[in-house]
Motif scaffolding. Structure first.
Motif, PDB file in Angstrom:
ATOM      1  N   SER A 127     -54.164  22.434 -27.305  1.00 62.10           N
ATOM      2  CA  SER A 127     -54.608  21.101 -26.885  1.00 62.10           C
ATOM      3  C   SER A 127     -56.116  20.966 -27.062  1.00 62.10           C
ATOM      4  O   SER A 127     -56.626  19.907 -27.412  1.00 62.10           O
ATOM      5  N   LYS A 128     -56.823  22.062 -26.819  1.00 55.39           N
ATOM      6  CA  LYS A 128     -58.288  22.045 -26.985  1.00 55.39           C
ATOM      7  C   LYS A 128     -58.670  21.875 -28.465  1.00 55.39           C
ATOM      8  O   LYS A 128     -59.566  21.087 -28.796  1.00 55.39           O
ATOM      9  N   ILE A 129     -57.969  22.610 -29.332  1.00 57.65           N
ATOM     10  CA  ILE A 129     -58.250  22.484 -30.770  1.00 57.65           C
ATOM     11  C   ILE A 129     -57.950  21.051 -31.225  1.00 57.65           C
ATOM     12  O   ILE A 129     -58.696  20.442 -31.987  1.00 57.65           O
ATOM     13  N   ALA A 130     -56.841  20.508 -30.706  1.00 55.78           N
ATOM     14  CA  ALA A 130     -56.425  19.157 -31.115  1.00 55.78           C
ATOM     15  C   ALA A 130     -57.494  18.116 -30.764  1.00 55.78           C
ATOM     16  O   ALA A 130     -57.823  17.258 -31.577  1.00 55.78           O
ATOM     17  N   VAL A 131     -58.044  18.208 -29.555  1.00 53.13           N
ATOM     18  CA  VAL A 131     -59.039  17.189 -29.186  1.00 53.13           C
ATOM     19  C   VAL A 131     -60.343  17.375 -29.963  1.00 53.13           C
ATOM     20  O   VAL A 131     -61.046  16.400 -30.240  1.00 53.13           O
ATOM     21  N   ASP A 132     -60.647  18.614 -30.319  1.00 48.60           N
ATOM     22  CA  ASP A 132     -61.826  18.825 -31.175  1.00 48.60           C
ATOM     23  C   ASP A 132     -61.642  18.099 -32.514  1.00 48.60           C
ATOM     24  O   ASP A 132     -62.565  17.468 -33.031  1.00 48.60           O
ATOM     25  N   ILE A 133     -60.425  18.203 -33.062  1.00 52.18           N
ATOM     26  CA  ILE A 133     -60.138  17.521 -34.337  1.00 52.18           C
ATOM     27  C   ILE A 133     -60.210  16.004 -34.143  1.00 52.18           C
ATOM     28  O   ILE A 133     -60.822  15.287 -34.940  1.00 52.18           O
ATOM     29  N   GLN A 191     -61.842  14.269 -32.012  1.00 54.53           N
ATOM     30  CA  GLN A 191     -63.204  13.759 -31.854  1.00 54.53           C
ATOM     31  C   GLN A 191     -63.996  13.825 -33.165  1.00 54.53           C
ATOM     32  O   GLN A 191     -64.854  12.991 -33.414  1.00 54.53           O
ATOM     33  N   SER A 192     -63.667  14.815 -33.991  1.00 59.21           N
ATOM     34  CA  SER A 192     -64.358  14.871 -35.282  1.00 59.21           C
ATOM     35  C   SER A 192     -63.920  13.706 -36.188  1.00 59.21           C
ATOM     36  O   SER A 192     -64.675  13.243 -37.033  1.00 59.21           O
ATOM     37  N   LEU A 193     -62.685  13.224 -35.986  1.00 59.11           N
ATOM     38  CA  LEU A 193     -62.184  12.102 -36.779  1.00 59.11           C
ATOM     39  C   LEU A 193     -62.639  10.753 -36.214  1.00 59.11           C
ATOM     40  O   LEU A 193     -62.829   9.797 -36.940  1.00 59.11           O
ATOM     41  N   ASP A 194     -62.767  10.683 -34.893  1.00 54.63           N
ATOM     42  CA  ASP A 194     -63.143   9.429 -34.250  1.00 54.63           C
ATOM     43  C   ASP A 194     -64.064   9.744 -33.069  1.00 54.63           C
ATOM     44  O   ASP A 194     -63.603  10.051 -31.967  1.00 54.63           O
ATOM     45  N   ILE A 217     -63.042  12.329 -24.657  1.00 54.06           N
ATOM     46  CA  ILE A 217     -62.259  13.508 -24.290  1.00 54.06           C
ATOM     47  C   ILE A 217     -62.397  13.707 -22.784  1.00 54.06           C
ATOM     48  O   ILE A 217     -63.491  13.973 -22.275  1.00 54.06           O
ATOM     49  N   GLY A 218     -61.302  13.548 -22.091  1.00 53.80           N
ATOM     50  CA  GLY A 218     -61.330  13.645 -20.635  1.00 53.80           C
ATOM     51  C   GLY A 218     -61.344  15.077 -20.152  1.00 53.80           C
ATOM     52  O   GLY A 218     -61.095  16.016 -20.909  1.00 53.80           O
ATOM     53  N   SER A 219     -61.651  15.218 -18.883  1.00 53.97           N
ATOM     54  CA  SER A 219     -61.724  16.555 -18.287  1.00 53.97           C
ATOM     55  C   SER A 219     -60.904  16.587 -17.007  1.00 53.97           C
ATOM     56  O   SER A 219     -61.124  15.774 -16.099  1.00 53.97           O
ATOM     57  N   ILE A 220     -59.975  17.525 -16.942  1.00 58.18           N
ATOM     58  CA  ILE A 220     -59.176  17.682 -15.721  1.00 58.18           C
ATOM     59  C   ILE A 220     -60.093  18.047 -14.553  1.00 58.18           C
ATOM     60  O   ILE A 220     -59.925  17.575 -13.434  1.00 58.18           O
ATOM     61  N   GLY A 221     -61.079  18.881 -14.838  1.00 57.17           N
ATOM     62  CA  GLY A 221     -62.033  19.267 -13.794  1.00 57.17           C
ATOM     63  C   GLY A 221     -62.770  18.063 -13.239  1.00 57.17           C
ATOM     64  O   GLY A 221     -62.931  17.925 -12.027  1.00 57.17           O
ATOM     65  N   ALA A 222     -63.197  17.193 -14.132  1.00 60.42           N
ATOM     66  CA  ALA A 222     -63.949  16.010 -13.696  1.00 60.42           C
ATOM     67  C   ALA A 222     -63.051  15.058 -12.901  1.00 60.42           C
ATOM     68  O   ALA A 222     -63.481  14.450 -11.928  1.00 60.42           O
ATOM     69  N   ARG A 260     -52.704  20.259 -35.356  1.00 62.75           N
ATOM     70  CA  ARG A 260     -52.665  19.175 -36.338  1.00 62.75           C
ATOM     71  C   ARG A 260     -51.476  18.232 -36.058  1.00 62.75           C
ATOM     72  O   ARG A 260     -51.590  17.012 -36.149  1.00 62.75           O
ATOM     73  N   ALA A 261     -50.347  18.850 -35.685  1.00 60.38           N
ATOM     74  CA  ALA A 261     -49.156  18.044 -35.363  1.00 60.38           C
ATOM     75  C   ALA A 261     -49.413  17.186 -34.126  1.00 60.38           C
ATOM     76  O   ALA A 261     -48.989  16.029 -34.057  1.00 60.38           O
ATOM     77  N   VAL A 262     -50.126  17.763 -33.162  1.00 60.91           N
ATOM     78  CA  VAL A 262     -50.473  16.997 -31.954  1.00 60.91           C
ATOM     79  C   VAL A 262     -51.381  15.831 -32.335  1.00 60.91           C
ATOM     80  O   VAL A 262     -51.184  14.697 -31.884  1.00 60.91           O
ATOM     81  N   VAL A 263     -52.354  16.116 -33.192  1.00 58.31           N
ATOM     82  CA  VAL A 263     -53.289  15.066 -33.631  1.00 58.31           C
ATOM     83  C   VAL A 263     -52.532  13.930 -34.313  1.00 58.31           C
ATOM     84  O   VAL A 263     -52.770  12.750 -34.042  1.00 58.31           O
ATOM     85  N   ASP A 264     -51.584  14.295 -35.185  1.00 57.69           N
ATOM     86  CA  ASP A 264     -50.787  13.273 -35.882  1.00 57.69           C
ATOM     87  C   ASP A 264     -50.063  12.375 -34.887  1.00 57.69           C
ATOM     88  O   ASP A 264     -50.003  11.156 -35.043  1.00 57.69           O
ATOM     89  N   MET A 265     -49.517  13.024 -33.856  1.00 58.35           N
ATOM     90  CA  MET A 265     -48.761  12.252 -32.868  1.00 58.35           C
ATOM     91  C   MET A 265     -49.685  11.308 -32.096  1.00 58.35           C
ATOM     92  O   MET A 265     -49.331  10.146 -31.838  1.00 58.35           O
ATOM     93  N   VAL A 266     -50.867  11.795 -31.751  1.00 61.47           N
ATOM     94  CA  VAL A 266     -51.818  10.954 -31.014  1.00 61.47           C
ATOM     95  C   VAL A 266     -52.254   9.779 -31.892  1.00 61.47           C
ATOM     96  O   VAL A 266     -52.288   8.630 -31.444  1.00 61.47           O
TER      97      VAL A 266
END
Lengths: 135, 278
Positions: free
Chosen positions: B20-26, B28-31, B36-41, B101-107
């Motif tokens: 999930s972390k890798i997916a959000v990095d991708i 954000q690099s695309l858009d 990117i939210g934070s569960i901690g926050a 990458r599959a997660v990114v596609d779905m998002v």
């Protein structure tokens, strides 16, 4: 067989701050390489979302929180939902961290890798101290 | 709602969390405009984070079946959101980057659908002629007709031999986004002016001050999961209690709508003045 308690390590997950990845990597190094028998992983998201197992462990056993920035999500969350951590580490307290470039903070590179090593060693030393004082 | 907010599990020491972390990095690099939210926050109830969550089209990415990310979204927002589970791709590949990458596609597929879908029809919460309204600077103050109001900015609505209690539009605007409500139990008896639970907003922690004496017969349990109802619909779905009053004539101690509007306008002007003078 050792009677000493395991130490829980709760690390920042790093979604919201550049130091998160360094905290995460250092913590994994302690958990998997440096002190695998003496430590237990506590998943921060699960802990914060209400995982009874994670919160229960942190209530009964000593914990070390490793935060990647001054927002201190791990330390604040642990104090709020379980107990005050035995040790609270904030990566921003490390002078080496402030000298890193932003890219080096977000993604582990050679310079940030050195900081991962240093942070992991410090965490491991804290684990030893906590366990020794529990004797 | 054009902002995109993605909440990854980023679960520590969990394979799904790393994906999930890798997916959000991708993502954000695309858009780079996506947040990117934070569960901690969210757990720390950081005001900016909660505001972003509630004002965006939200996708949660869960790394395991516990679904922490989805739970955190549900806890802090009453809005619908899209949930993606990394475990859905467990059989497709062992490679973490490919899973990401599959997660990114779905998002991205979700964003594409969400931006072309017609907006949902929102039912009006109430007819405007039920309210007295007054414009103060850029704020519109609304006071519902037919209710009784306390100086502490709580309203009372008579319902046969019972009363319904809530907070006013003025109060909800002054305190800003409410993220936690603690209501007292059914059966609890209070005197006029006693504490009747509490709530926390991004600005202040406050006690609920009972506008009359009586016994609580029903609490609005929806507020536990959706405290934002206090802001979104203070005279409707955001009600606090139904009470059995000790003495209905205590309503005479409260202000009718027109009197409260005069009082509320003065109070609001004082509050705005304070902000200006700082």
């Amino acid at each position: 067989m050792s009677e000493l308690p395991k130490v829980g390590i709760i690390s920042c997950s790093g979604e919201d701050c550049p130091g998160g990845n360094i905290s995460r990597e250092a913590t994994l190094k302690v958990l998997h390489d440096l002190r695998p028998e003496e430590t237990a992983t506590i998943c921060l998201p699960l802990f914060l979302a209400g995982g009874e197992g994670e919160r229960g462990f942190a209530k009964r056993f000593p914990t070390i929180t490793v935060d990647g920035c001054g927002k201190l999500c791990a330390a604040i969350g642990t104090t709020r939902f379980s107990n005050k951590p035995s040790v609270e580490i904030n990566l921003e307290d490390y002078p080496d961290f402030s000298t890193l470039k932003t890219e080096e903070k977000w993604h582990i590179q050679e310079s940030s890798s050195n900081l991962v090593e240093k942070l992991a060693t410090d965490i491991a030393n804290h684990v030893d101290k906590i366990r020794n004082t529990s004797e | 709602m054009s902002k995109k907010y993605i909440l990854p599990c980023a679960g520590f020491d969990r394979p799904g969390g790393k994906v999930s972390k890798i997916a959000v990095d991708i993502i954000q690099s695309l858009d780079s405009s996506s947040i990117i939210g934070s569960i901690g926050a969210l757990a720390a109830e950081r005001p900016g984070e909660i505001k972003d969550l509630r004002s965006s089209d939200v996708v949660s990415i869960d790394g395991c079946s516990v679904k922490c990310a989805s739970k955190m979204v549900e806890k802090h927002s009453a809005r619908e959101f899209e949930a993606v589970e990394v475990t859905a791709f467990v059989d497709s590949t062992d490679n973490e980057d490919e899973k990401a990458r599959a997660v990114v596609d779905m998002v991205q597929q979700h964003w594409a659908t969400a931006t072309t879908a017609p907006p949902k029809t929102i039912e009006p919460e109430s007819l405007e002629y039920d309210f007295l309204t007054e414009m103060i600077d850029k704020f519109i103050l609304r006071v519902k007709k037919g209710l009784f109001y306390s100086d502490n900015d709580f309203w009372v609505q008579q319902e046969e031999d019972l009363v319904r209690v809530g907070l006013t539009d003025l109060l909800q605007q002054m305190i800003s986004d409410v993220f936690f409500v603690e209501l007292t139990d059914v059966g609890h008896h209070v005197e006029f002016g006693d504490e009747l639970g509490s709530f926390e907003s991004t600005k202040i922690a406050m006690e609920i001050i009972s506008p009359l004496s009586g016994t609580v017969v029903e609490t609005n349990t929806n507020l536990e999961d959706s405290p934002e109802l206090l802001n979104e619909d203070p005279y409707g779905a955001g009600w606090l209690y139904v009470m059995h009053p000790d003495d209905i004539s205590e309503l005479d101690l409260l202000k009718p709508a027109d009197e409260y509007m005069t009082y509320g306008v003065e109070k609001a002007k004082r509050e705005l003045g304070k902000k200006v003078s700082k």
